[in-house]
Motif scaffolding. Structure first.
Motif, PDB file in Angstrom:
ATOM      1  N   ALA A  42     -32.322 -47.522  -1.141  1.00  0.00           N
ATOM      2  CA  ALA A  42     -30.943 -47.635  -1.602  1.00  0.00           C
ATOM      3  C   ALA A  42     -30.843 -47.120  -3.036  1.00  0.00           C
ATOM      4  O   ALA A  42     -31.706 -47.398  -3.864  1.00  0.00           O
ATOM      5  CB  ALA A  42     -30.466 -49.081  -1.524  1.00  0.00           C
ATOM      6  N   ARG A  43     -29.789 -46.360  -3.295  1.00  0.00           N
ATOM      7  CA  ARG A  43     -29.536 -45.850  -4.642  1.00  0.00           C
ATOM      8  C   ARG A  43     -28.487 -46.731  -5.308  1.00  0.00           C
ATOM      9  O   ARG A  43     -27.446 -47.035  -4.721  1.00  0.00           O
ATOM     10  CB  ARG A  43     -29.023 -44.412  -4.595  1.00  0.00           C
ATOM     11  N   VAL A  44     -28.768 -47.118  -6.538  1.00  0.00           N
ATOM     12  CA  VAL A  44     -27.816 -47.932  -7.297  1.00  0.00           C
ATOM     13  C   VAL A  44     -26.836 -47.000  -7.982  1.00  0.00           C
ATOM     14  O   VAL A  44     -27.222 -46.063  -8.682  1.00  0.00           O
ATOM     15  CB  VAL A  44     -28.542 -48.816  -8.333  1.00  0.00           C
ATOM     16  N   SER A  45     -25.552 -47.255  -7.774  1.00  0.00           N
ATOM     17  CA  SER A  45     -24.513 -46.392  -8.337  1.00  0.00           C
ATOM     18  C   SER A  45     -24.396 -46.583  -9.841  1.00  0.00           C
ATOM     19  O   SER A  45     -24.741 -47.639 -10.392  1.00  0.00           O
ATOM     20  CB  SER A  45     -23.171 -46.717  -7.669  1.00  0.00           C
ATOM     21  N   ASP A  81     -20.331 -34.729 -10.420  1.00  0.00           N
ATOM     22  CA  ASP A  81     -19.659 -34.234 -11.628  1.00  0.00           C
ATOM     23  C   ASP A  81     -18.393 -33.473 -11.216  1.00  0.00           C
ATOM     24  O   ASP A  81     -18.346 -32.251 -11.274  1.00  0.00           O
ATOM     25  CB  ASP A  81     -20.610 -33.338 -12.438  1.00  0.00           C
ATOM     26  N   TYR A  82     -17.400 -34.229 -10.806  1.00  0.00           N
ATOM     27  CA  TYR A  82     -16.141 -33.622 -10.364  1.00  0.00           C
ATOM     28  C   TYR A  82     -15.332 -33.190 -11.587  1.00  0.00           C
ATOM     29  O   TYR A  82     -15.133 -33.975 -12.520  1.00  0.00           O
ATOM     30  CB  TYR A  82     -15.343 -34.620  -9.537  1.00  0.00           C
ATOM     31  N   GLN A  83     -14.883 -31.955 -11.582  1.00  0.00           N
ATOM     32  CA  GLN A  83     -14.143 -31.421 -12.721  1.00  0.00           C
ATOM     33  C   GLN A  83     -12.646 -31.618 -12.499  1.00  0.00           C
ATOM     34  O   GLN A  83     -11.994 -30.876 -11.782  1.00  0.00           O
ATOM     35  CB  GLN A  83     -14.468 -29.937 -12.913  1.00  0.00           C
ATOM     36  N   CYS A 201      -7.637 -46.681  -4.069  1.00  0.00           N
ATOM     37  CA  CYS A 201      -8.354 -46.009  -5.163  1.00  0.00           C
ATOM     38  C   CYS A 201      -8.877 -47.031  -6.156  1.00  0.00           C
ATOM     39  O   CYS A 201      -8.145 -47.915  -6.616  1.00  0.00           O
ATOM     40  CB  CYS A 201      -7.431 -45.015  -5.870  1.00  0.00           C
ATOM     41  N   ASN A 202     -10.155 -46.932  -6.483  1.00  0.00           N
ATOM     42  CA  ASN A 202     -10.770 -47.716  -7.555  1.00  0.00           C
ATOM     43  C   ASN A 202     -11.223 -46.741  -8.634  1.00  0.00           C
ATOM     44  O   ASN A 202     -12.077 -45.893  -8.377  1.00  0.00           O
ATOM     45  CB  ASN A 202     -11.968 -48.516  -7.026  1.00  0.00           C
ATOM     46  N   ARG A 203     -10.644 -46.862  -9.807  1.00  0.00           N
ATOM     47  CA  ARG A 203     -10.897 -45.879 -10.867  1.00  0.00           C
ATOM     48  C   ARG A 203     -11.405 -46.564 -12.129  1.00  0.00           C
ATOM     49  O   ARG A 203     -10.912 -47.636 -12.516  1.00  0.00           O
ATOM     50  CB  ARG A 203      -9.603 -45.110 -11.188  1.00  0.00           C
ATOM     51  N   ALA A 204     -12.390 -45.958 -12.769  1.00  0.00           N
ATOM     52  CA  ALA A 204     -12.887 -46.423 -14.063  1.00  0.00           C
ATOM     53  C   ALA A 204     -13.136 -45.210 -14.945  1.00  0.00           C
ATOM     54  O   ALA A 204     -13.678 -44.204 -14.495  1.00  0.00           O
ATOM     55  CB  ALA A 204     -14.175 -47.232 -13.890  1.00  0.00           C
ATOM     56  N   GLY A 205     -12.722 -45.284 -16.187  1.00  0.00           N
ATOM     57  CA  GLY A 205     -12.874 -44.156 -17.110  1.00  0.00           C
ATOM     58  C   GLY A 205     -11.586 -43.925 -17.874  1.00  0.00           C
ATOM     59  O   GLY A 205     -10.487 -44.185 -17.371  1.00  0.00           O
ATOM     60  N   VAL A 240      -8.911 -45.325   3.848  1.00  0.00           N
ATOM     61  CA  VAL A 240      -9.624 -44.267   3.132  1.00  0.00           C
ATOM     62  C   VAL A 240      -9.854 -44.747   1.707  1.00  0.00           C
ATOM     63  O   VAL A 240      -8.920 -45.186   1.020  1.00  0.00           O
ATOM     64  CB  VAL A 240      -8.802 -42.957   3.126  1.00  0.00           C
ATOM     65  N   LEU A 241     -11.102 -44.681   1.261  1.00  0.00           N
ATOM     66  CA  LEU A 241     -11.462 -45.159  -0.080  1.00  0.00           C
ATOM     67  C   LEU A 241     -11.688 -43.978  -1.015  1.00  0.00           C
ATOM     68  O   LEU A 241     -12.372 -43.009  -0.665  1.00  0.00           O
ATOM     69  CB  LEU A 241     -12.731 -46.007  -0.007  1.00  0.00           C
ATOM     70  N   LEU A 242     -11.119 -44.070  -2.201  1.00  0.00           N
ATOM     71  CA  LEU A 242     -11.292 -43.058  -3.235  1.00  0.00           C
ATOM     72  C   LEU A 242     -11.830 -43.764  -4.471  1.00  0.00           C
ATOM     73  O   LEU A 242     -11.097 -44.432  -5.196  1.00  0.00           O
ATOM     74  CB  LEU A 242      -9.947 -42.375  -3.529  1.00  0.00           C
ATOM     75  N   ASN A 243     -13.134 -43.661  -4.682  1.00  0.00           N
ATOM     76  CA  ASN A 243     -13.793 -44.328  -5.808  1.00  0.00           C
ATOM     77  C   ASN A 243     -14.076 -43.315  -6.912  1.00  0.00           C
ATOM     78  O   ASN A 243     -14.784 -42.323  -6.687  1.00  0.00           O
ATOM     79  CB  ASN A 243     -15.103 -44.987  -5.352  1.00  0.00           C
ATOM     80  N   ILE A 244     -13.523 -43.575  -8.083  1.00  0.00           N
ATOM     81  CA  ILE A 244     -13.661 -42.656  -9.219  1.00  0.00           C
ATOM     82  C   ILE A 244     -14.261 -43.417 -10.394  1.00  0.00           C
ATOM     83  O   ILE A 244     -13.712 -44.437 -10.835  1.00  0.00           O
ATOM     84  CB  ILE A 244     -12.289 -42.075  -9.630  1.00  0.00           C
ATOM     85  N   HIS A 245     -15.397 -42.924 -10.879  1.00  0.00           N
ATOM     86  CA  HIS A 245     -16.029 -43.521 -12.063  1.00  0.00           C
ATOM     87  C   HIS A 245     -16.359 -42.388 -13.026  1.00  0.00           C
ATOM     88  O   HIS A 245     -17.326 -41.654 -12.831  1.00  0.00           O
ATOM     89  CB  HIS A 245     -17.287 -44.293 -11.671  1.00  0.00           C
ATOM     90  N   ASN A 246     -15.514 -42.247 -14.060  1.00  0.00           N
ATOM     91  CA  ASN A 246     -15.602 -41.097 -14.964  1.00  0.00           C
ATOM     92  C   ASN A 246     -15.498 -39.805 -14.134  1.00  0.00           C
ATOM     93  O   ASN A 246     -14.476 -39.553 -13.521  1.00  0.00           O
ATOM     94  CB  ASN A 246     -16.871 -41.172 -15.811  1.00  0.00           C
ATOM     95  N   ASN A 247     -16.576 -39.009 -14.076  1.00  0.00           N
ATOM     96  CA  ASN A 247     -16.534 -37.771 -13.294  1.00  0.00           C
ATOM     97  C   ASN A 247     -17.198 -37.903 -11.921  1.00  0.00           C
ATOM     98  O   ASN A 247     -17.333 -36.913 -11.209  1.00  0.00           O
ATOM     99  CB  ASN A 247     -17.210 -36.630 -14.060  1.00  0.00           C
ATOM    100  N   GLU A 248     -17.621 -39.103 -11.569  1.00  0.00           N
ATOM    101  CA  GLU A 248     -18.217 -39.340 -10.247  1.00  0.00           C
ATOM    102  C   GLU A 248     -17.103 -39.710  -9.274  1.00  0.00           C
ATOM    103  O   GLU A 248     -16.309 -40.628  -9.528  1.00  0.00           O
ATOM    104  CB  GLU A 248     -19.252 -40.465 -10.314  1.00  0.00           C
TER     105      GLU A 248
END
Length: 483
Positions: A42-45, A81-83, A201-205, A240-248
């Motif tokens: 498992a990868r930790v986000s 790294d979404y621009q 949508c869950n957004r952080a940044g 549908v989930l849209l998770n945004i953390h800075n550029n991730e």
């Protein structure tokens, strides 16, 4: 599972990425469970409270059985790294383009497989009238008394057929209820019924030119246009989930309707601990065969119930000085016993519940291997002022019943200043090993892992005031803390 479901799982047997939310602070603990039970990594986000595991679809039902995970979703696509564009208008166009080029097909197949497993389980539940009476209609929202078994919380969704162009969706109702007969008539008249969906949508940044609502609305509009689904914020089939953390950015489809943490509790109290958090605390203890494990402030029994379901070769003793809390614990135990009995098991649980004074435990000295409990925060239970007297008394009595040199304590509290002060007063009896910082209902709390020193109780300055001779005001404080 029925043979047809297992055949369907085996036929897919594809590699997929499953995302999961976990109690914040217990990401690595959850990753350890994944490695132990699924033999997967498992990868930790970067975004706290999430992990990702790469599995094959034949292990999907095992993922639902993991104790550390709250909510599950299948990843459609992730971008490290979404621009993002610099204006709202450009971002809106970007969402529209993204919806058309995402690889939806595999994720939707996993979503369909997940629903077929849940549907078969739902039918099995409906054949048992007692279970049906407990959980009510499978298609309705849960009430305040939530069934503890996640199987009972699953909604009987209609199967999804994804066409080659990824746009046409058809429903195949299979039950004979009046609602589904009506739906079947509608299907015959119109030819196809579009699925209902919503985007969360869950957004952080702080470098985004849009809000979470903006992203959910614009991306949701693009998804609706692409699939011709019908938007519905409450009675949706697909989330549908849209998770945004800075550029991730991670796009996914939800696989759970209700959090998996609601699995062992049928009678809730005002501060019932999440089962996933309780399990994480227990893993920090590393229980061994024949360990005596005590929760002296058990509340509704979330911690010991989680313990006996996983570590059945240890013995759990739970107690509280509040009679209502003890009654809730007993009812939760009865609920678990009935559930295991309905599944064909006749064995009991290595667990007992007692009403007691937490600073005057009816136990021999040096008889306990592990103390684990959720201490009063001084918010909804007790008060921070009373904690200044309560915490030292608790730590002293815990030290008395614990085995010198080997026993451990795992204690959760948000009143960190008070706890650390009390711990400093008991430094001859306890040593702090490490702390796991967690989020409990929006409160920043700590799980303190302590090691009992080799000092025999009664031989240090910390033992001068015996807990058995607590004053009347201190007894009153203890009573208030659990009410």
């Amino acid at each position: 599972f029925p043979a047809d479901v297992l055949r369907q799982v085996g036929e897919l047997d594809e590699a997929v990425t499953i995302g999961a939310t976990v109690p914040t602070g217990f990401e690595h603990t959850a990753a350890e469970e994944v490695q132990e039970k699924l033999e997967a990594t498992a990868r930790v986000s970067k975004n706290r409270g999430r992990i990702y595991l790469d599995i094959t679809t034949d292990k999907l039902f095992k993922v639902h059985q993991l104790k550390s995970l709250d909510n599950l979703f299948v990843v459609v696509k992730d971008y490290d790294d979404y621009q993002f564009k610099t204006t709202k208008e450009e971002v809106q166009l970007d969402w529209q383009e993204l919806a058309t080029k995402l690889p939806w097909t595999n994720a939707l197949e996993v979503w369909k497989l997940n629903n077929s497993i849940k549907k078969r389980k739902g039918r099995q539940k409906r054949t048992n009238p007692t279970k049906s009476d407990q959980c009510g209609n499978f298609s309705t929202k849960s009430t305040d008394t939530v069934p503890s078994d996640p199987e009972e919380l699953w909604v009987d969704l209609e199967s999804l057929e994804v066409k080659e162009n990824q746009r046409d969706v058809s429903s195949q109702p299979e039950d004979d209820s009046e609602e589904e007969k009506h739906s079947e008539i509608q299907d015959q008249e119109s030819g196809v019924t579009p699925l209902k969906f919503r985007v969360t949508c869950n957004r952080a940044g702080d470098k985004h030119c849009f809000t979470s609502n903006d992203a959910a609305r614009d991306f949701g509009g693009a998804v609706q246009e692409f699939f011709q689904w019908k938007a519905d914020m409450t009675k949706f089939d697909v989330e549908v989930l849209l998770n945004i953390h800075n550029n991730e950015v991670v796009v996914g489809l939800a696989l759970t309707v209700e959090s998996l943490h609601r699995r062992n509790i049928s009678h809730f109290g005002p501060t019932t601990l999440r089962s996933t958090l309780a399990y994480g605390m227990l893993r920090l203890c590393k229980p061994q065969v024949s360990d005596v494990i005590v929760d002296p402030m058990c509340g509704t029994g979330a911690i010991p119930l989680e313990g006996v379901m996983e570590w059945q070769n240890s013995f759990f003793l739970a107690g509280d000085n509040n009679g209502t809390a003890v009654s809730r614990s007993v009812n939760n135990i009865k609920h678990i016993l009935k559930r295991t009995h309905d599944r064909g098991s006749s064995s009991g649980l290595p667990l007992d519940v007692v009403q007691w004074d937490l600073c005057n435990l009816p136990m021999r000295s040096s008889s306990v291997d592990i103390i684990i409990t959720d201490m009063p925060f001084g918010k909804r239970m007790g008060s921070k002022k009373k904690n200044w007297e309560l915490y030292p008394l608790c730590l002293r009595e815990m030290a008395r019943v614990c085995k010198p040199g080997t026993a451990k304590a795992v204690l959760l509290t948000q009143d960190k200043k008070c706890f650390l002060k009390a711990l400093s007063q008991m430094e001859g009896l306890w040593r702090k090993s490490h702390t796991v910082w967690v989020n409990v209902g929006g409160l920043h709390a700590g799980v303190f892992v302590l090691k009992r020193t080799a000092v025999v109780f009664g031989t240090t300055s910390e033992d001068v005031m015996e807990p058995h001779t607590a004053t009347g005001s201190q007894k009153e404080n203890r009573k208030d803390a659990s009410q």
